[in-house]
Design a protein around this motif. Structure first.
Motif, PDB file in Angstrom:
ATOM      1  N   GLU A   1       0.823  -1.208   0.000  1.00  0.00           N
ATOM      2  CA  GLU A   1       0.000   0.000   0.000  1.00  0.00           C
ATOM      3  C   GLU A   1       0.859   1.262   0.000  1.00  0.00           C
ATOM      4  OE1 GLU A   1      -2.448  -0.471   3.418  1.00  0.00           O
ATOM      5  OE2 GLU A   1      -3.589  -2.145   2.562  1.00  0.00           O
ATOM      6  N   GLN A   2       1.951   1.256   0.798  1.00  0.00           N
ATOM      7  CA  GLN A   2       2.822   2.428   0.832  1.00  0.00           C
ATOM      8  C   GLN A   2       3.547   2.631  -0.497  1.00  0.00           C
ATOM      9  OE1 GLN A   2       3.450   5.048   3.022  1.00  0.00           O
ATOM     10  NE2 GLN A   2       1.517   4.247   3.843  1.00  0.00           N
ATOM     11  N   ILE A   3       3.965   1.535  -1.121  1.00  0.00           N
ATOM     12  CA  ILE A   3       4.634   1.663  -2.417  1.00  0.00           C
ATOM     13  C   ILE A   3       3.660   2.215  -3.455  1.00  0.00           C
ATOM     14  CG2 ILE A   3       5.797   0.409  -4.284  1.00  0.00           C
ATOM     15  CD1 ILE A   3       6.784  -1.566  -2.113  1.00  0.00           C
ATOM     16  N   ARG A   4       2.421   1.767  -3.400  1.00  0.00           N
ATOM     17  CA  ARG A   4       1.416   2.290  -4.329  1.00  0.00           C
ATOM     18  C   ARG A   4       1.192   3.781  -4.107  1.00  0.00           C
ATOM     19  NH1 ARG A   4      -0.480   0.865  -9.295  1.00  0.00           N
ATOM     20  NH2 ARG A   4      -2.142   2.339  -9.752  1.00  0.00           N
ATOM     21  N   LYS A   5       1.125   4.217  -2.839  1.00  0.00           N
ATOM     22  CA  LYS A   5       0.966   5.646  -2.539  1.00  0.00           C
ATOM     23  C   LYS A   5       2.152   6.438  -3.070  1.00  0.00           C
ATOM     24  CE  LYS A   5      -0.860   7.107   1.316  1.00  0.00           C
ATOM     25  NZ  LYS A   5      -1.174   7.336   2.745  1.00  0.00           N
ATOM     26  N   LEU A   6       3.345   5.847  -2.944  1.00  0.00           N
ATOM     27  CA  LEU A   6       4.552   6.463  -3.496  1.00  0.00           C
ATOM     28  C   LEU A   6       4.396   6.660  -5.002  1.00  0.00           C
ATOM     29  CD1 LEU A   6       7.730   7.007  -2.775  1.00  0.00           C
ATOM     30  CD2 LEU A   6       8.053   4.748  -3.766  1.00  0.00           C
ATOM     31  N   HIS A   7       3.917   5.629  -5.681  1.00  0.00           N
ATOM     32  CA  HIS A   7       3.751   5.702  -7.130  1.00  0.00           C
ATOM     33  C   HIS A   7       2.613   6.629  -7.522  1.00  0.00           C
ATOM     34  CE1 HIS A   7       6.019   1.655  -7.919  1.00  0.00           C
ATOM     35  NE2 HIS A   7       6.817   2.659  -7.615  1.00  0.00           N
ATOM     36  N   GLN A   8       1.571   6.690  -6.723  1.00  0.00           N
ATOM     37  CA  GLN A   8       0.475   7.615  -7.014  1.00  0.00           C
ATOM     38  C   GLN A   8       0.918   9.070  -6.868  1.00  0.00           C
ATOM     39  OE1 GLN A   8      -2.426   5.944  -4.302  1.00  0.00           O
ATOM     40  NE2 GLN A   8      -3.506   4.881  -5.950  1.00  0.00           N
ATOM     41  N   ALA A   9       1.983   9.275  -6.078  1.00  0.00           N
ATOM     42  CA  ALA A   9       2.587  10.608  -5.964  1.00  0.00           C
ATOM     43  C   ALA A   9       3.592  10.856  -7.086  1.00  0.00           C
ATOM     44  CB  ALA A   9       3.269  10.757  -4.610  1.00  0.00           C
ATOM     45  N   ASN A  10       3.678   9.899  -8.045  1.00  0.00           N
ATOM     46  CA  ASN A  10       4.558   9.990  -9.222  1.00  0.00           C
ATOM     47  C   ASN A  10       6.041   9.976  -8.877  1.00  0.00           C
ATOM     48  OD1 ASN A  10       2.434  10.141 -11.153  1.00  0.00           O
ATOM     49  ND2 ASN A  10       2.150  12.297 -10.639  1.00  0.00           N
TER      50      ASN A  10
ATOM     51  N   GLU B   1       8.181  11.719 -11.588  1.00  0.00           N
ATOM     52  CA  GLU B   1       7.883  11.469 -12.996  1.00  0.00           C
ATOM     53  C   GLU B   1       6.666  12.279 -13.432  1.00  0.00           C
ATOM     54  OE1 GLU B   1       9.665   9.697 -14.972  1.00  0.00           O
ATOM     55  OE2 GLU B   1      10.867   8.343 -13.730  1.00  0.00           O
ATOM     56  N   PRO B   2       6.540  12.557 -14.724  1.00  0.00           N
ATOM     57  CA  PRO B   2       5.340  13.250 -15.200  1.00  0.00           C
ATOM     58  C   PRO B   2       4.092  12.431 -14.891  1.00  0.00           C
ATOM     59  CG  PRO B   2       7.044  13.170 -16.904  1.00  0.00           C
ATOM     60  CD  PRO B   2       7.502  12.268 -15.796  1.00  0.00           C
ATOM     61  N   GLY B   3       3.039  13.095 -14.452  1.00  0.00           N
ATOM     62  CA  GLY B   3       1.783  12.410 -14.186  1.00  0.00           C
ATOM     63  C   GLY B   3       1.011  12.194 -15.469  1.00  0.00           C
ATOM     64  N   LEU B   4       0.981  10.955 -15.938  1.00  0.00           N
ATOM     65  CA  LEU B   4       0.342  10.652 -17.221  1.00  0.00           C
ATOM     66  C   LEU B   4      -1.023   9.984 -17.044  1.00  0.00           C
ATOM     67  CD1 LEU B   4       3.468   9.280 -19.147  1.00  0.00           C
ATOM     68  CD2 LEU B   4       2.537  11.594 -19.162  1.00  0.00           C
ATOM     69  N   GLY B   5      -1.387   9.709 -15.782  1.00  0.00           N
ATOM     70  CA  GLY B   5      -2.695   9.122 -15.520  1.00  0.00           C
ATOM     71  C   GLY B   5      -2.866   7.710 -16.028  1.00  0.00           C
ATOM     72  N   GLU B   6      -1.777   6.908 -16.031  1.00  0.00           N
ATOM     73  CA  GLU B   6      -1.885   5.533 -16.513  1.00  0.00           C
ATOM     74  C   GLU B   6      -2.740   4.699 -15.569  1.00  0.00           C
ATOM     75  OE1 GLU B   6       2.543   6.655 -17.299  1.00  0.00           O
ATOM     76  OE2 GLU B   6       1.152   6.775 -15.615  1.00  0.00           O
ATOM     77  N   THR B   7      -3.476   3.765 -16.119  1.00  0.00           N
ATOM     78  CA  THR B   7      -4.226   2.812 -15.300  1.00  0.00           C
ATOM     79  C   THR B   7      -3.397   1.545 -15.086  1.00  0.00           C
ATOM     80  OG1 THR B   7      -5.307   1.959 -17.286  1.00  0.00           O
ATOM     81  CG2 THR B   7      -6.474   3.662 -16.030  1.00  0.00           C
ATOM     82  N   ASN B   8      -2.473   1.258 -15.988  1.00  0.00           N
ATOM     83  CA  ASN B   8      -1.611   0.099 -15.857  1.00  0.00           C
ATOM     84  C   ASN B   8      -0.240   0.524 -15.351  1.00  0.00           C
ATOM     85  OD1 ASN B   8      -3.575  -1.682 -16.951  1.00  0.00           O
ATOM     86  ND2 ASN B   8      -3.055  -0.949 -19.001  1.00  0.00           N
ATOM     87  N   LEU B   9       0.560  -0.454 -14.945  1.00  0.00           N
ATOM     88  CA  LEU B   9       1.911  -0.160 -14.484  1.00  0.00           C
ATOM     89  C   LEU B   9       2.732   0.481 -15.593  1.00  0.00           C
ATOM     90  CD1 LEU B   9       3.076  -3.270 -12.409  1.00  0.00           C
ATOM     91  CD2 LEU B   9       2.688  -0.960 -11.574  1.00  0.00           C
TER      92      LEU B   9
END
Length: 242
Positions: free
Chosen positions: A153-162, A192-200
């Motif tokens: 969950e924390q890694i996902r939050k990290l990635h959601q923060a780009n 990273e630029p926020g591109l709004g991807e739904t996949n990895l």
């Protein structure tokens, strides 16, 4: 973020966590020794000093190079602009992650000192009390699936923060005494630029692949208590947070 600027030095600091007068002295270990404020130390590429600031325990780290090049030039980096120094970039990235609700150490102060065409750098961040990295913990015991889910969950939050953590490994993931997950060591990481991807995206997958290799490496090297099903639990937490 406040800034102190002189001809050859810039200090960035959070004035809610440290005073301006202390920020000017905070990067000198001798100052903390003289004040009897040293809490301990840890060895890595250099010495990280744990110190007691006005408000909270902190970790003081001097930036040092790794690898073969680091044996020749230990702590100097090519200077281009103040805001592109490693200390400034890490300070700002940590502030971004704190604002995004990711469990990372709060940045207290950072410094860059110009040396002709190069610079040296230091950073002072929150010390996570009672925390150990996953390597130390997994040498002693197994972890419940719920903890691996929390890590995911924390890694996902990290990635959601780009944020692309270019060195995500189990040395850089901590658990405190309440089993709260923390992610550390953001030197050379980037937004990273926020591109709004739904996949990895490629960089997100690269982070996860690096972390998986780290688990497998420590399984071989130190016989840590880890199994493939633990990775599945971590991915479950990661995917549920999407």
């Amino acid at each position: 973020m406040k800034t102190l600027t002189s001809h050859k030095q810039v200090i960035w600091f959070d004035d809610t966590l440290i005073s301006e007068s202390l920020a000017e002295q905070a990067f000198d270990p001798d100052y903390w020794h003289a004040q009897n404020k040293i809490l301990g130390s840890a060895q890595g590429r250099g010495t990280t000093w744990f110190v007691q600031t006005e408000q909270l325990p902190a970790a003081l780290r001097h930036y040092r190079r790794g690898g073969l090049f680091g044996k020749i030039i230990k702590d100097h980096y090519w200077f281009s602009q103040w805001h592109k120094t490693r200390s400034c970039e890490e300070f700002q990235l940590l502030q971004h992650l704190v604002n995004e609700g990711v469990n990372v150490p709060r940045p207290i102060a950072a410094r860059a000192v110009k040396r002709t065409v190069c610079y040296q750098a230091d950073i002072l961040t929150q010390k996570i009390e009672g925390a150990q990295d996953l390597v130390a913990i997994l040498q002693q015991r197994t972890l419940a699936p719920e903890i691996y889910q929390s890590i995911g969950e924390q890694i996902r939050k990290l990635h959601q923060a780009n944020v692309n953590h270019t060195d995500l490994n189990i040395h850089n993931i901590l658990l405190d005494s309440d089993n709260k997950v923390w992610i550390i060591d953001f030197d050379k990481c980037l937004i990273e630029p926020g591109l709004g991807e739904t996949n990895l995206s490629v960089w997100q997958k690269s982070n996860l692949d690096r972390l998986l290799r780290s688990f497998k490496k420590e399984l071989m090297k130190r016989q840590v208590h880890w199994e493939e099903m633990d990775w599945e639990a971590l991915l479950s937490g990661y995917q549920q947070s999407a």
